[in-house]
Design a protein around this motif. Structure first.
Motif, PDB file in Angstrom:
ATOM      1  N   ILE A  12       0.856  -1.181   0.000  1.00 29.82           N
ATOM      2  CA  ILE A  12       0.000   0.000   0.000  1.00 29.82           C
ATOM      3  C   ILE A  12       0.895   1.234   0.000  1.00 29.82           C
ATOM      4  N   VAL A  13       0.732   2.074  -1.010  1.00 27.58           N
ATOM      5  CA  VAL A  13       1.539   3.285  -1.153  1.00 27.58           C
ATOM      6  C   VAL A  13       0.659   4.490  -0.885  1.00 27.58           C
ATOM      7  N   GLU A  14       1.160   5.383  -0.068  1.00 20.72           N
ATOM      8  CA  GLU A  14       0.446   6.628   0.231  1.00 20.72           C
ATOM      9  C   GLU A  14       1.354   7.802  -0.097  1.00 20.72           C
ATOM     10  N   GLU A  15       0.798   8.764  -0.803  1.00 25.68           N
ATOM     11  CA  GLU A  15       1.573   9.955  -1.122  1.00 25.68           C
ATOM     12  C   GLU A  15       1.500  10.914   0.056  1.00 25.68           C
ATOM     13  N   ARG A  16       2.649  11.492   0.374  1.00 23.89           N
ATOM     14  CA  ARG A  16       2.757  12.458   1.470  1.00 23.89           C
ATOM     15  C   ARG A  16       3.270  13.759   0.879  1.00 23.89           C
ATOM     16  N   LYS A  17       3.193  14.817   1.646  1.00 20.30           N
ATOM     17  CA  LYS A  17       3.674  16.097   1.119  1.00 20.30           C
ATOM     18  C   LYS A  17       5.179  16.093   0.862  1.00 20.30           C
ATOM     19  N   ASP A  18       5.912  15.221   1.559  1.00 22.35           N
ATOM     20  CA  ASP A  18       7.364  15.162   1.390  1.00 22.35           C
ATOM     21  C   ASP A  18       7.839  13.891   0.683  1.00 22.35           C
ATOM     22  N   GLY A  19       6.934  13.143   0.066  1.00 28.20           N
ATOM     23  CA  GLY A  19       7.324  11.927  -0.639  1.00 28.20           C
ATOM     24  C   GLY A  19       6.257  10.859  -0.566  1.00 28.20           C
ATOM     25  N   PHE A  20       6.677   9.648  -0.220  1.00 27.23           N
ATOM     26  CA  PHE A  20       5.782   8.501  -0.201  1.00 27.23           C
ATOM     27  C   PHE A  20       6.036   7.643   1.027  1.00 27.23           C
ATOM     28  N   SER A  21       5.005   6.920   1.437  1.00 28.15           N
ATOM     29  CA  SER A  21       5.154   5.905   2.469  1.00 28.15           C
ATOM     30  C   SER A  21       4.505   4.628   1.948  1.00 28.15           C
ATOM     31  N   ALA A  22       4.930   3.500   2.483  1.00 30.69           N
ATOM     32  CA  ALA A  22       4.390   2.224   2.032  1.00 30.69           C
ATOM     33  C   ALA A  22       4.439   1.214   3.167  1.00 30.69           C
TER      34      ALA A  22
END
Length: 68
Positions: free
Chosen positions: A7-17
């Motif tokens: 699961i990939v989530e876009e963040r204001k400073d990049g991505f988390s998974a």
């Protein structure tokens, strides 16, 4: 072959998974390329630090990562 959903989530400073339905493996990065490398390394390290018996079934044997 198992399919591991990342699961990939876009963040204001990049991505988390993180691995779907598994809380122990996660990653953050500034680009998708870096994120894919980081999550793969996190899986590798998790497998190295745990015995075969302690691994979730999805991480045993061959698997492929699917990013959603």
């Amino acid at each position: 072959m198992n399919v591991i959903r990342i699961i990939v989530e876009e963040r204001k400073d990049g991505f988390s998974a993180y691995i779907d339905k598994m809380e122990d493996i996660y990653a953050i990065a500034t680009t998708m390329t870096e994120l894919k490398s980081t999550i793969s390394n996190a899986i590798r390290l998790f497998k190295e630090k745990n015995t075969e018996e302690a691994l979730p079934e999805i991480l045993k044997g061959q698997y492929r990562l699917v990013y959603v």
